[in-house]
Scaffold this motif. Structure first.
Motif, short mmCIF file in Angstrom:
data_model
loop_
_atom_site.label_atom_id
_atom_site.label_comp_id
_atom_site.label_asym_id
_atom_site.label_seq_id
_atom_site.Cartn_x
_atom_site.Cartn_y
_atom_site.Cartn_z
N LYS A 190 20.85 41.12 68.37
CA LYS A 190 22.25 39.29 68.59
C LYS A 190 23.63 40.46 68.29
O LYS A 190 23.25 41.58 68.07
CB LYS A 190 22.21 39.17 67.58
CG LYS A 190 20.62 38.00 67.29
CD LYS A 190 21.11 36.78 67.59
CE LYS A 190 19.93 35.90 67.55
NZ LYS A 190 18.19 35.49 68.36
N GLU A 191 24.71 39.98 69.28
CA GLU A 191 25.84 40.94 69.55
C GLU A 191 26.72 39.79 68.41
O GLU A 191 26.70 38.73 68.49
CB GLU A 191 26.05 41.02 70.79
CG GLU A 191 25.44 41.17 71.44
CD GLU A 191 25.48 42.05 72.79
OE1 GLU A 191 26.78 41.43 73.59
OE2 GLU A 191 24.36 42.23 73.73
N PHE A 192 28.00 40.51 68.10
CA PHE A 192 29.00 40.22 66.37
C PHE A 192 29.78 41.54 67.41
O PHE A 192 29.74 42.30 67.45
CB PHE A 192 28.07 40.04 65.12
CG PHE A 192 27.79 39.51 64.75
CD1 PHE A 192 27.10 37.81 64.40
CD2 PHE A 192 25.65 39.78 65.29
CE1 PHE A 192 26.19 37.28 64.63
CE2 PHE A 192 25.09 39.55 65.16
CZ PHE A 192 25.04 37.83 64.26
N PRO A 205 21.11 48.72 60.60
CA PRO A 205 21.33 49.40 61.98
C PRO A 205 22.07 48.95 63.36
O PRO A 205 22.43 47.68 63.59
CB PRO A 205 20.33 50.44 62.78
CG PRO A 205 19.30 49.37 62.12
CD PRO A 205 19.54 48.73 61.19
N PHE A 206 23.79 49.55 63.87
CA PHE A 206 24.35 48.86 64.43
C PHE A 206 24.28 49.48 66.00
O PHE A 206 24.54 50.61 65.50
CB PHE A 206 24.89 47.83 64.84
CG PHE A 206 26.49 48.15 63.46
CD1 PHE A 206 27.40 49.36 64.24
CD2 PHE A 206 26.51 48.65 62.35
CE1 PHE A 206 28.35 49.63 63.49
CE2 PHE A 206 27.31 48.56 61.40
CZ PHE A 206 28.40 49.53 62.49
N LYS A 212 25.86 45.28 68.52
CA LYS A 212 24.69 44.56 68.87
C LYS A 212 23.79 45.99 67.32
O LYS A 212 23.28 46.80 67.24
CB LYS A 212 23.55 44.71 69.97
CG LYS A 212 22.19 44.64 70.57
CD LYS A 212 20.98 45.07 71.14
CE LYS A 212 22.05 44.72 72.05
NZ LYS A 212 20.74 44.62 73.92
N ILE A 213 23.03 44.56 66.81
CA ILE A 213 22.21 44.55 65.20
C ILE A 213 21.00 44.88 65.66
O ILE A 213 19.85 45.05 66.72
CB ILE A 213 21.93 43.11 65.09
CG1 ILE A 213 23.40 42.83 64.25
CG2 ILE A 213 21.33 43.44 63.54
CD1 ILE A 213 23.85 43.71 63.29
N GLY A 214 20.22 46.28 64.69
CA GLY A 214 19.52 46.53 65.34
C GLY A 214 18.16 46.59 64.39
O GLY A 214 17.97 45.41 63.58
N LEU A 226 24.55 34.14 61.22
CA LEU A 226 22.74 32.94 61.71
C LEU A 226 24.16 31.81 61.94
O LEU A 226 23.85 31.19 62.86
CB LEU A 226 22.24 33.28 62.20
CG LEU A 226 21.82 34.40 62.49
CD1 LEU A 226 19.85 34.46 62.83
CD2 LEU A 226 21.74 34.80 64.13
N THR A 227 24.21 30.63 60.74
CA THR A 227 24.80 29.85 60.10
C THR A 227 26.73 29.92 60.63
O THR A 227 26.97 28.52 60.51
CB THR A 227 24.96 29.26 58.96
OG1 THR A 227 24.98 30.09 58.20
CG2 THR A 227 22.91 28.93 58.77
#
Length: 136
Positions: free
Chosen positions: A11-13, A56-57, A72-74, A133-134
């Motif tokens: 997922k990207e944040f 990690p990201f 991006k989350i690892g 995610l919420t």
């Protein structure tokens, strides 16, 4: 190192948003970040070394030291750093060098992880998933 499956993986944040949401929960950006990757660390304990949950990201757009970077989350994991006791034999003890040469290399960068920390790490990942995610 024990990897933990997570729905956050891939997922990207916005990095700023991750910092805003995770720092109040006790996460910090670990010291060995670089311009294109890093990790959020949560120190779970100091029991015969340090037990961390690490998320990690990697940078997707921008560099980590630039405003507006997306990451991006690892795959999250729990790790145990076992540190040596005492002063390093090569340590320089003087006022001028005390802040530089006071730390030793870990005795074991990837020590075995007790089940209680695997369980705690898994609970923390679920809490982070719920938060990120919420909220997004």
């Amino acid at each position: 190192m024990i990897q933990i499956d997570s729905s956050l993986e891939g997922k990207e944040f916005a990095l700023f948003e991750l910092e805003r949401l995770l720092k109040p929960k006790g996460f910090v950006i670990g010291g060995n970040w670089d311009y294109d990757h890093g990790a959020f660390d949560y120190k779970m304990a100091n029991d015969e070394g340090y037990q961390f949950l690490r998320i990690p990201f990697t940078a997707v757009s921008g560099q980590l030291d630039v405003k507006g970077t997306t990451v991006k989350i690892g795959k999250p994991y729990v790790l145990h750093h076992v540190y040596q006791g005492g002063i390093a034999p090569t340590a320089q003890v003087s006022n001028a060098t005390a802040g530089i040469n006071q730390f030793q290399e870990p005795q074991d960068k990837d020590g075995s992880v007790a089940q209680q920390y695997i369980e705690l790490g898994t609970e923390l990942v679920r809490e982070v998933e719920n938060t990120l995610l919420t909220t997004s």
